[in-house]
Each structure stands twice: as C-alpha cells, then as structure tokens.
Design an enzyme around this catalytic site. Structure first.
Site, PDB file in Angstrom:
ATOM      1  N   ASP A 193       0.870  -1.173   0.000  1.00 47.94           N
ATOM      2  CA  ASP A 193       0.000   0.000   0.000  1.00 47.94           C
ATOM      3  C   ASP A 193       0.911   1.228   0.000  1.00 47.94           C
ATOM      4  OD1 ASP A 193      -2.226   1.859   0.572  1.00 47.94           O
ATOM      5  OD2 ASP A 193      -3.349   0.066   1.089  1.00 47.94           O
ATOM      6  N   HIS A 216       2.138   2.176  -3.110  1.00 46.47           N
ATOM      7  CA  HIS A 216       1.251   3.209  -3.640  1.00 46.47           C
ATOM      8  C   HIS A 216       1.845   4.595  -3.441  1.00 46.47           C
ATOM      9  CE1 HIS A 216      -2.552   0.417  -3.165  1.00 46.47           C
ATOM     10  NE2 HIS A 216      -1.606  -0.106  -3.931  1.00 46.47           N
TER      11      HIS A 216
END
Length: 374
Positions: A193, A216
């Site tokens: 993430d 991310h």
C-alpha cells in the site's frame, strides 16, 4: 542533527529470563526489562541482543518514564506465526513515552501472511511519544500498517528498511497521523500500500531521500471520511524515488469532508513504471459506490517541481478537484513524464486529466495539462 543520548545502565532482556530461541514466548521478559528501565532516572538502555530471535505477543508499554530510554534492537523480534488476537492491536506499542530512541540493526517480523485476509494486527506503533528517534531498524510483513506514528511531536526517523509483498493488503510502510515536526530520511520502503501515508491533522512533515517501491507511493490521505474535519499543512517530499507502484505522489479526500490541505511540496522525485505518478483526487471512493456531496476538504497551494520518469498507463497526471470546492494554487514546474507502454519499444507521450483546479499554473510540463471547469 540527531541527539546523542549516552546511556549509563543497560537492561538486557536475557537477564529477565528471555530465551531468544524464536519458539519460547519472551513477552514477559521484555515487559520486566521495560519496567525496570522506565523507573531508572539515569538514561537507561534496553538491549535486545544480537544473534537471538525473540518471540513476543502484544508488547505494550506506557510512559512517562523517569528519564529518556534507549531501546536497542540488535537481535530479531518475531510475531507468532498464527492468529493470536481477536482485537485490533499492535505487536509493539509505545504510549506517551517521551525521549525514546529506538535503534539497531535487528529486524521486526510481523509474520503478517496469516492475517492478510482480515487485515487487523499492526507491527510497531508509537502513540503520544514526543522527542522520538527511530533509526536503523528493519520491519517486514506486518499484518496491516507496518509502523504507525499517532499524535507524536518532534520525531526523527532515518535509515529504516520496511518491506512486504506488493500483493499484501493495507500494509502501509509508515502511517503518520495527528503528528507535528516529523522528519523521515534515507529510508527504503517496499510494500502493498502507501509507502508513507500522512493522515489527518498532521503538519510540518519533511520526507527526503526515501526509495519507494513497490507500493502506492507517497500519499496525503485519505481525508474527510464520514464528513470529518481535517487540516494537513506544511508537507514536503523531496529527493526521493518511486518505482513499480500504483501511484507516485497523491492527495486523496472523500466527498463530504471539511477542512484544508495546504502548503504541500513534491520536489525532485523520480518515477519508474508508476501507473499514475501524480494524483489529486477529491472524489476518493475505493468502493466506487459513493454518494455525491457538495462539501469537501479544500486543497490549496500544492507545488509539483522537478518530477521526471515514466508512467505505466496513458494518464500520467490526474487532477480531479471538486466542482463545489475547487482546488486553488496548484503549481507544476519542470515536470516530464512519459508513458512506458509495454507494447512499444520506446516511451511514448502520456496524457493528463484535469478539472476544477483554479488559479493554477503549469510551466514546462509534459504531458501538457489543460484544466477544465464544471
């Protein structure tokens, strides 16, 4: 400059009946060593010695202590390799411990694979800790957020290595929320993430020389969920890189929130194989089933400077601002992003998507940004 805190007495967890074989639970020994050190007024050290692996389960300690504590992790710490709690808890938690230094060459292994279907447990958390230093450690495979900082002031983080597989869910490398005066330097983060996520009510955060990927990227948000108010300001991310990631630098807010994100700088960042390197999204909705709302967290005075590299999708720049609360003062200067299309031998021109960014300036930007309103 980091503070040199010279300890006068060492509390070795082995002296409190820790075994360090990776099989026997050593949580109680850790807690006893902490209790003794926390009551020592002479700048004590807690030592997790090298060449040992310590199995622990929910080590949770509170301050205040009588003096600053140096928590030295030279050996390894592992979580149980099984579901060990029905509650949302951390493997290691430090609450209201001022003047803490956590440092060492050891590794903290959250053994998160068994949790990734339920995304509950986290690995290392600091809550309400001021004048905090975290340096040199390795953290891997958390069940959820890997390292969390909540309501901490004056924090220096450096030389961390944080890893988890790119398919691991919700495993943010660092979550910084409700914090002030935080610096993150010279660290490497690859996870499933956000490499670093900055949450609500954070300000004066400086991130530099961080290598991110997979993951991310660097994210502010998400903010404003269920109509909440948040202020995030004075954030700088510089001299860093993002590769093999979903996003590069991103601000994401829910519809219906209140507050402001302002005075943000993303500067001197390299991107390689990032799906969308630059994102501002005031319509954040991961479920894709959200109601339209007129209120939104305002986004003001955001600068993107000296960004370069490649996207792995045609849209390299995405600025989607609210019709009712448009972004203002977005500046992009000296930005060069190409589309690295696997079907073609050479990078090809990318595209941008932009609307409702008022009073904004785009200079020397590839792909060209033409912002629509309405």
């Amino acid at each position: 400059m980091d503070i040199d805190r010279r300890p006068s007495r060492t509390y070795n967890v082995l002296h409190y009946k820790a075994v360090g074989d990776g099989i026997t639970y050593d949580t109680n020994a850790f807690l006893k060593a902490w209790e003794a050190a926390c009551s020592d007024p002479r700048n004590p050290t807690i030592l997790i010695p090298r060449r040992k692996t310590f199995l622990i389960q929910e080590f949770k300690v509170w301050g205040p202590c009588r003096s600053p504590i140096y928590f030295k992790i030279q050996g390894n710490i592992v979580a149980p390799n099984a579901i060990w709690s029905n509650e949302n808890v951390n493997l290691l938690t430090f609450l209201n411990v001022d003047g803490l230094t956590l440092e060492g060459s050891g590794e903290i292994d959250g053994r998160g694979q068994v949790w990734w279907d339920c995304e509950a447990q986290k690995t290392l958390a600091f809550l309400g800790c001021n004048n905090l230093i975290v340096r040199g450690i390795k953290v891997k495979d958390s069940a959820s957020k890997q390292v969390t900082f909540y309501k901490c002031n004056r924090v220096r983080i450096s030389s961390l290595k944080i890893t988890a597989p790119d398919e691991s869910p919700n495993t943010d490398g660092m979550l910084i929320t409700g914090c002030q005066y935080v610096s993150v330097r010279r660290s490497t983060i690859g996870t499933g993430d956000d490499c670093i996520a900055i949450g609500p009510d954070s300000r004066d955060i400086n991130i530099s020389s961080v290598t991110c990927g997979p993951g991310h990227g660097f994210s502010i948000g998400s903010l404003g969920g269920v109509g909440t108010k948040s202020v995030v300001k004075n954030i700088r991310v510089t001299h860093s890189s993002v590769s093999n990631a979903l996003t590069g630098v991103r601000i994401k807010t829910w519809q219906g929130g209140r507050g402001v994100v302002r005075d943000i700088v993303f500067k001197d960042i390299d991107f390689a194989a990032v799906t969308t390197p630059v994102v501002i999204d005031q319509y954040y909705c991961p479920s894709r089933n959200c109601q339209n709302k007129t209120s939104s967290i305002a986004i003001r005075d955001v600068r993107f400077e000296e960004l370069r590299g490649s996207s792995s999708s045609e849209i390299a720049i995405k600025v989607h601002c609210s019709k009712d609360v448009p972004c203002k003062g977005i500046v992009m200067d000296n930005v060069s992003l190409n589309w690295a299309d696997d079907r073609r031998a050479q990078p090809t021109p990318a595209k941008s998507s932009c609307y409702n960014a008022l009073d904004s300036r785009f200079h020397g930007v590839t792909p060209q940004v033409e912002c629509r309103t309405g």
